[in-house]
Design an enzyme around this catalytic site. Structure first.
Site, PDB file in Angstrom:
ATOM      1  N   HIS A 131       0.527  -1.000  -0.059  1.00  0.00           N
ATOM      2  CA  HIS A 131      -0.154   0.373   0.447  1.00  0.00           C
ATOM      3  C   HIS A 131       1.013   1.507  -0.160  1.00  0.00           C
ATOM      4  O   HIS A 131       1.891   1.236   0.580  1.00  0.00           O
ATOM      5  CB  HIS A 131      -0.776   0.224   1.083  1.00  0.00           C
ATOM      6  N   CYS A 158       1.502   0.693  13.092  1.00  0.00           N
ATOM      7  CA  CYS A 158       2.499   0.767  12.216  1.00  0.00           C
ATOM      8  C   CYS A 158       2.872   2.372  11.304  1.00  0.00           C
ATOM      9  O   CYS A 158       2.190   3.180  11.780  1.00  0.00           O
ATOM     10  CB  CYS A 158       2.187  -0.103  11.183  1.00  0.00           C
TER      11      CYS A 158
END
Length: 661
Positions: free
Chosen positions: A67, A175
């Site tokens: 991503h 994250c």
């Protein structure tokens, strides 16, 4: 928005042809480009690979979610792809990957797509869902599968203990991008805790902000805390609680281990740096030294593009003016028309360096309200303030032209500027002032907007500006003395400084010590371009090229001590070394620090000392071999780099243990 709104049937790839990670990524990106969802292949690919460099998005169990939030994305899109062969995607569990979700988010997108991505993560953690995806044969079946799953009841925000009064935990997942791993770890923790009969509440620190936020009551109730995060989270609230802190990947792959460790009673009790409470910034409380370094590096990192772009443009103007008559050397860089254009453009970029340094130090401390005050501090440090009696027009009305000229000359002589040191101090001063203003100025909630856009900038600029009156005089004296010292370097002093900054470049190869040496080099360069460049900058760059080249030398001379993969990496280190990318040697330094790092330091220090001894100067802050023409002795410069690389390479190879047979 549901995940089905982002899954585009036209881009789905149900039979990926590529069998290697990079090729799979390129095949998926090409589909996004071909269908108009991504406008620039290389820009988006760069973003995807940058994310992969942080940690693999191969989550295990055959699933990968590459991503990027990227300027090349036209609209938020999720591409589903399926491989019938399996791909070595460097997944966290080391197993082949066959299901891919490539997430393309536009730069500056709102939070709706993030909610959908969190939902996607939760679908993939459900038992049997991934296996059903492996059986689909058409895009319509993919959408139908998600439609059916979405009709089921949502997971509760809190998993209650199986027995009344049973164990209860709290956790935080985060994250670096806050998109995929954050929510996968949340779902894994909730799922495994429920299977173990343990209660848990998981807070997510995603890109859209904090979700399912832990309350003081939740924390008080919990037996222990699990932090599965790759970035800073709010920590002071956990003061006095048993706490374990692990990478977010462990929250996905080692979930049961984390829960058992939290319940074992052996977890270390967390002690907040300020004795508890909630950190206003949402980050873990930093020590004074760590906070200073963080804010300083924020300013330096934003300043460097101006140093690099402007510095090289000015250096090119000097090259174009080679052969200027001796009586015109004072006009070097402006003698010819083309060189003057390069000089002016570079000078325009260079002119922003000092204000940008101060501005982004202040921004790091006080966020947006500190930015304008920081710019003002930097501008005053650069341009200076006249401390004499500043005349107004009415004072000059009855003066003769000669008297006016004399007054203006006197005014110019009283102008005191403090340069980089003044900007450094001014940046911290501006950030601190705005931070205090933000804390102590209280207004009704309805006027919070006025406070942010009017009161804080106005008072911040005024107070910072007047405070710089006191900063400029002592900082100017120190700055002048420092510049005079750097400009006068020769002989022994140049050797010692070259030895010092050279060794520093190899200590942590891109870390704080390396960056400190590089900052010294760039600051010395800013003050010495007009005199042919900086010896300190030359020593810094030459020394920084040594560790990666030393790796190559060691892998060539001592082949029996390195694996085939390491020897291949040694070859790539040629390019990194010649490009002044010291970080290329980090894998070898990390794998064998006791032998590698001292070896690198010896060679880098030697190279820096030799550069200082010969008085070699450099007019560019970056570029490695590509700006070798901007030194005053390119051949000798390369020889010194080679000497350092060979010395380090031989020492490293000699100290390295042979491979086990």
């Amino acid at each position: 928005m549901k995940i089905q709104d982002l899954l585009r049937k036209d881009v789905m790839l149900l039979d990926l042809q590529a069998t290697e990670k990079k090729a799979v990524i390129e095949e998926m990106i090409q589909s996004l480009v071909d269908h108009g969802y991504v406008t620039d292949f290389e820009t988006f690919k760069e973003g995807i690979l940058a994310r992969e460099a942080l940690t693999s998005t191969g989550l295990g169990d055959g699933i990968a979610m590459p991503h990027s939030k990227n300027t090349a994305v036209k609209e938020a899109t999720v591409l589903f792809a399926k491989s019938n062969k399996g791909v070595d995607y460097e997944s966290l569990d080391g197993q082949p990957t066959d299901l891919f979700f490539m997430i393309a988010a536009p730069e500056g997108a709102n939070d709706t797509h993030l909610a959908a991505l969190a939902e996607l993560s939760q679908y993939l953690m459900k038992d049997g869902f991934a296996d059903k995806l492996r059986q689909v044969t058409s895009p319509d079946q993919v959408i139908e599968l998600f439609d059916q799953a979405s009709e089921k009841a949502e997971e509760p925000a809190v998993v209650e203990p199986a027995n009344e009064g049973g164990d209860f935990l709290v956790a935080v997942t985060a994250c670096t991008t806050g998109i995929a791993h954050t929510y996968m770890a949340q779902e894994a923790l909730q799922k495994v805790a429920a299977e173990m009969g343990v209660g848990i509440k998981v807070e997510t620190n995603g890109a859209s902000g904090v979700g399912n936020k832990l309350t003081a009551e939740d924390i008080k109730k919990a037996k222990a805390v699990i932090i599965a995060a790759d970035k800073a989270v709010e920590m002071n609230r956990f003061d006095g609680k048993p706490l374990i802190k692990r990478p977010v990947a462990d929250g996905i792959r080692k979930t049961e281990e984390l829960i058992n460790q939290a319940l074992s009673g052996n977890a270390e009790v967390y002690k907040a740096a300020n004795g508890g409470g909630t950190a206003e910034s949402g980050d873990e409380k930093l020590s004074l030294g760590a906070a200073f370094y963080k804010h300083l590096m924020s300013g330096v990192s934003q300043m460097l593009p101006f140093v690099i772009g402007g510095g090289i443009m000015i250096a090119i103007s000097f090259l174009l003016d080679q052969g200027v008559p001796k009586d015109q050397l004072s006009h070097l860089g402006n003698y010819n028309g083309l060189s003057a254009l390069f000089n002016q453009i570079g000078g325009a970029a260079f002119g922003f360096m000092v204000p940008v340094l101060a501005a982004y130090i202040a921004y790091s401390i006080a966020e947006k309200p500190g930015l304008v005050a920081g710019f003002v501090a930097g501008a005053i440090a650069k341009a200076g303030i006249a401390y004499g009696n500043i005349p107004v027009y009415k004072d000059l009305a009855d003066k003769t032209p000669e008297q006016v000229q004399e007054i203006l000359k006197s005014l110019a002589e009283s102008q005191v500027s403090s340069g980089f040191l003044g900007a450094l101090v001014g940046g911290f001063l501006a950030g601190g002032i705005v931070l205090l203003l933000r804390k102590y100025i209280k207004v009704p909630r309805s006027l919070e907007g006025v406070k942010s856009i009017l009161l804080l900038p106005l008072l911040g600029v005024a107070l910072t500006g007047f405070a710089m009156l006191a900063v400029n005089i002592p900082m100017s004296a120190i700055n002048t003395a420092l510049n005079d010292f750097l400009m006068s370097l020769s002989g022994t002093s140049a050797v010692i400084l070259g030895l010092l900054v050279g060794g520093m470049m190899a200590v942590d190869m891109g870390g704080p010590v390396n960056k400190a040496a590089y900052t010294v080099g760039t600051l010395s360069l800013a003050e010495s371009l007009t005199s042919g460049g900086s010896t300190v900058m030359a020593a810094v760059m030459a020394a920084g090229m040594v560790p990666p080249l030393a790796v190559f030398v060691a892998t060539i001379l001592f082949k029996n001590k390195f694996t085939e993969e390491e020897r291949d990496s040694g070859i790539t280190n040629i390019v990194m070394g010649l490009s002044f990318i010291t970080e290329g040697a980090i894998p070898f330094g990390a794998a064998d620090p006791a032998r590698a790092i001292p070896s690198f330091i010896v060679g880098s220090a030697l190279t820096g000392a030799l550069v200082g001894l010969s008085g070699i100067k450099l007019m560019a802050p970056h570029g490695g071999i590509f700006v070798i023409g901007l030194t005053n002795n390119p051949i000798l410069y390369l020889v010194y780099v080679l000497i350092g690389a060979v010395v380090s390479g031989i020492i490293f190879g000699y100290l390295r243990k042979p491979l086990k047979k």
